[in-house]
Scaffold this motif. Structure first.
Motif, PDB file in Angstrom:
ATOM      1  N   ARG A  74     -13.534 -11.776 -50.235  1.00  0.00           N
ATOM      2  CA  ARG A  74     -14.300 -11.573 -51.465  1.00  0.00           C
ATOM      3  C   ARG A  74     -15.696 -11.031 -51.162  1.00  0.00           C
ATOM      4  NH1 ARG A  74     -15.909 -15.969 -56.091  1.00  0.00           N
ATOM      5  NH2 ARG A  74     -16.843 -14.430 -57.454  1.00  0.00           N
ATOM      6  N   ASP A  75     -16.098 -10.018 -51.942  1.00  0.00           N
ATOM      7  CA  ASP A  75     -17.399  -9.345 -51.850  1.00  0.00           C
ATOM      8  C   ASP A  75     -17.568  -8.461 -50.622  1.00  0.00           C
ATOM      9  OD1 ASP A  75     -18.308 -10.241 -54.331  1.00  0.00           O
ATOM     10  OD2 ASP A  75     -19.070 -12.108 -53.481  1.00  0.00           O
ATOM     11  N   PHE A  76     -16.520  -8.307 -49.810  1.00  0.00           N
ATOM     12  CA  PHE A  76     -16.580  -7.348 -48.711  1.00  0.00           C
ATOM     13  C   PHE A  76     -16.401  -5.950 -49.297  1.00  0.00           C
ATOM     14  CE2 PHE A  76     -16.339 -10.986 -46.194  1.00  0.00           C
ATOM     15  CZ  PHE A  76     -16.362 -10.701 -44.844  1.00  0.00           C
ATOM     16  N   LEU A  77     -17.023  -4.982 -48.648  1.00  0.00           N
ATOM     17  CA  LEU A  77     -16.871  -3.590 -49.051  1.00  0.00           C
ATOM     18  C   LEU A  77     -15.901  -2.893 -48.121  1.00  0.00           C
ATOM     19  CD1 LEU A  77     -20.587  -2.624 -49.810  1.00  0.00           C
ATOM     20  CD2 LEU A  77     -18.817  -3.319 -51.429  1.00  0.00           C
ATOM     21  N   GLY A  78     -15.277  -1.845 -48.635  1.00  0.00           N
ATOM     22  CA  GLY A  78     -14.347  -1.071 -47.840  1.00  0.00           C
ATOM     23  C   GLY A  78     -14.203   0.326 -48.401  1.00  0.00           C
ATOM     24  N   ILE A  79     -13.329   1.094 -47.772  1.00  0.00           N
ATOM     25  CA  ILE A  79     -13.038   2.460 -48.190  1.00  0.00           C
ATOM     26  C   ILE A  79     -11.566   2.515 -48.592  1.00  0.00           C
ATOM     27  CG2 ILE A  79     -12.984   4.892 -47.491  1.00  0.00           C
ATOM     28  CD1 ILE A  79     -15.798   3.706 -47.433  1.00  0.00           C
ATOM     29  N   PHE A  80     -11.316   2.971 -49.812  1.00  0.00           N
ATOM     30  CA  PHE A  80      -9.942   3.118 -50.284  1.00  0.00           C
ATOM     31  C   PHE A  80      -9.266   4.227 -49.484  1.00  0.00           C
ATOM     32  CE2 PHE A  80      -6.945   5.367 -53.086  1.00  0.00           C
ATOM     33  CZ  PHE A  80      -6.040   4.354 -53.299  1.00  0.00           C
ATOM     34  N   GLU A  81      -8.083   3.923 -48.944  1.00  0.00           N
ATOM     35  CA  GLU A  81      -7.347   4.902 -48.160  1.00  0.00           C
ATOM     36  C   GLU A  81      -6.172   5.478 -48.940  1.00  0.00           C
ATOM     37  OE1 GLU A  81      -5.092   3.878 -44.418  1.00  0.00           O
ATOM     38  OE2 GLU A  81      -6.877   4.855 -43.579  1.00  0.00           O
ATOM     39  N   LYS A  82      -5.265   4.598 -49.438  1.00  0.00           N
ATOM     40  CA  LYS A  82      -4.133   5.120 -50.211  1.00  0.00           C
ATOM     41  C   LYS A  82      -3.421   4.014 -50.981  1.00  0.00           C
ATOM     42  CE  LYS A  82      -0.332   5.024 -46.901  1.00  0.00           C
ATOM     43  NZ  LYS A  82       0.706   5.834 -46.291  1.00  0.00           N
ATOM     44  N   TRP A  83      -2.635   4.472 -51.973  1.00  0.00           N
ATOM     45  CA  TRP A  83      -1.793   3.582 -52.762  1.00  0.00           C
ATOM     46  C   TRP A  83      -0.487   3.355 -52.030  1.00  0.00           C
ATOM     47  CZ3 TRP A  83      -3.650   0.923 -56.577  1.00  0.00           C
ATOM     48  CH2 TRP A  83      -4.711   1.424 -57.314  1.00  0.00           C
ATOM     49  N   LEU A  84       0.033   2.162 -52.164  1.00  0.00           N
ATOM     50  CA  LEU A  84       1.369   1.819 -51.688  1.00  0.00           C
ATOM     51  C   LEU A  84       2.134   1.337 -52.919  1.00  0.00           C
ATOM     52  CD1 LEU A  84       0.155  -0.142 -48.541  1.00  0.00           C
ATOM     53  CD2 LEU A  84       0.964   2.224 -48.634  1.00  0.00           C
ATOM     54  N   PRO A  85       2.556   2.293 -53.774  1.00  0.00           N
ATOM     55  CA  PRO A  85       3.085   1.925 -55.096  1.00  0.00           C
ATOM     56  C   PRO A  85       4.326   1.041 -55.065  1.00  0.00           C
ATOM     57  CG  PRO A  85       3.461   4.254 -54.650  1.00  0.00           C
ATOM     58  CD  PRO A  85       2.624   3.717 -53.525  1.00  0.00           C
ATOM     59  N   GLU A  86       5.152   1.192 -54.060  1.00  0.00           N
ATOM     60  CA  GLU A  86       6.365   0.374 -54.002  1.00  0.00           C
ATOM     61  C   GLU A  86       6.038  -1.107 -53.842  1.00  0.00           C
ATOM     62  OE1 GLU A  86       5.150   1.639 -49.995  1.00  0.00           O
ATOM     63  OE2 GLU A  86       5.546   2.747 -51.810  1.00  0.00           O
ATOM     64  N   LYS A  87       4.857  -1.412 -53.313  1.00  0.00           N
ATOM     65  CA  LYS A  87       4.435  -2.801 -53.120  1.00  0.00           C
ATOM     66  C   LYS A  87       3.334  -3.217 -54.096  1.00  0.00           C
ATOM     67  CE  LYS A  87       4.919  -2.428 -48.079  1.00  0.00           C
ATOM     68  NZ  LYS A  87       4.167  -2.582 -46.833  1.00  0.00           N
ATOM     69  N   GLU A  88       2.872  -2.282 -54.941  1.00  0.00           N
ATOM     70  CA  GLU A  88       1.717  -2.504 -55.821  1.00  0.00           C
ATOM     71  C   GLU A  88       0.506  -2.957 -55.012  1.00  0.00           C
ATOM     72  OE1 GLU A  88       2.926  -5.052 -59.105  1.00  0.00           O
ATOM     73  OE2 GLU A  88       3.401  -3.240 -60.244  1.00  0.00           O
ATOM     74  N   ARG A  89       0.322  -2.325 -53.879  1.00  0.00           N
ATOM     75  CA  ARG A  89      -0.778  -2.676 -52.993  1.00  0.00           C
ATOM     76  C   ARG A  89      -1.580  -1.431 -52.663  1.00  0.00           C
ATOM     77  NH1 ARG A  89       0.053  -7.793 -51.155  1.00  0.00           N
ATOM     78  NH2 ARG A  89      -1.014  -7.721 -49.165  1.00  0.00           N
ATOM     79  N   VAL A  90      -2.776  -1.655 -52.141  1.00  0.00           N
ATOM     80  CA  VAL A  90      -3.623  -0.571 -51.662  1.00  0.00           C
ATOM     81  C   VAL A  90      -3.933  -0.816 -50.195  1.00  0.00           C
ATOM     82  CG1 VAL A  90      -4.673  -0.033 -53.887  1.00  0.00           C
ATOM     83  CG2 VAL A  90      -5.737  -1.742 -52.423  1.00  0.00           C
ATOM     84  N   ARG A  91      -4.127   0.275 -49.473  1.00  0.00           N
ATOM     85  CA  ARG A  91      -4.573   0.168 -48.085  1.00  0.00           C
ATOM     86  C   ARG A  91      -6.038   0.575 -48.065  1.00  0.00           C
ATOM     87  NH1 ARG A  91      -1.051   3.252 -44.326  1.00  0.00           N
ATOM     88  NH2 ARG A  91       0.260   1.432 -44.641  1.00  0.00           N
ATOM     89  N   ILE A  92      -6.854  -0.283 -47.481  1.00  0.00           N
ATOM     90  CA  ILE A  92      -8.279   0.007 -47.387  1.00  0.00           C
ATOM     91  C   ILE A  92      -8.744  -0.162 -45.945  1.00  0.00           C
ATOM     92  CG2 ILE A  92      -8.717  -0.711 -49.759  1.00  0.00           C
ATOM     93  CD1 ILE A  92      -9.995  -3.255 -48.624  1.00  0.00           C
TER      94      ILE A  92
END
Length: 173
Positions: free
Chosen positions: A133-151
């Motif tokens: 929580r409250d950590f910053l990151g860079i959005f890399e890509k969507w993983l729609p099959e898992k409803e997840r994001v890679r950051i």
């Protein structure tokens, strides 16, 4: 109430509903033949370690109605689940069709406004919940099959890749 300096027949108006009665008001007014628009939002919450999907009103306690404010005023004002018609100086306040079209344009095929479409690669994001929580990151890509994001998580001198449910992150302005 002033009946009415300027009014628009079959224009869009904002209807305030009683608390948590958006669906009841929409159903009642639709059955009476009015065009009613209730934009809904897909949200996710973490409860007991599990992620649960919730459908909520985009504007809690408000719906939009396309009606004639003279002919249909009483029907709407005293409709089931309705609190009032949003008015200024006693006259129902019309809103632009462009506003309705803009909201509808943001809806997915299921008729829901889905917040996961608003991130692009390299966007700076903040983690909203969980151990990061409250950590910053860079959005890399969507993983729609898992409803997840890679950051890429911003840590001191190190950027590990992590995957999170998309509802755990938000774009930083």
């Amino acid at each position: 109430m002033a009946i009415w300096g300027v009014y628009f027949v079959n224009a869009w108006y904002v209807i305030q509903t009683k608390p948590k009665k958006e669906l009841e008001a929409r159903s009642y007014l639709s059955v009476k033949g009015l065009e009613i628009f209730l934009p809904r939002l897909e949200t996710f919450a973490q409860k007991g370690g599990r992620i649960t999907r919730e459908i909520r009103a985009l504007f809690p306690n408000y719906i939009f109605g396309n009606f004639d404010p003279i002919k249909d005023y009483s029907l709407v004002k005293y409709g089931k689940g309705v609190s009032k018609i949003v008015s200024f100086s006693g006259d129902p306040a019309p809103i632009s069709t462009m506003v309705i079209d803009e909201i509808k344009g943001r809806m997915d095929s299921a008729g829901l406004i889905n917040l996961k479409f608003n991130l692009k690669p390299h966007d700076t994001i903040r983690i909203k919940t969980g151990p990061f929580r409250d950590f910053l990151g860079i959005f890399e890509k969507w993983l729609p099959e898992k409803e997840r994001v890679r950051i890429l998580l911003n840590l001191i001198g190190y950027q590990p890749q992590i995957e999170l449910h998309f509802s755990f992150v938000e774009r930083v302005a």
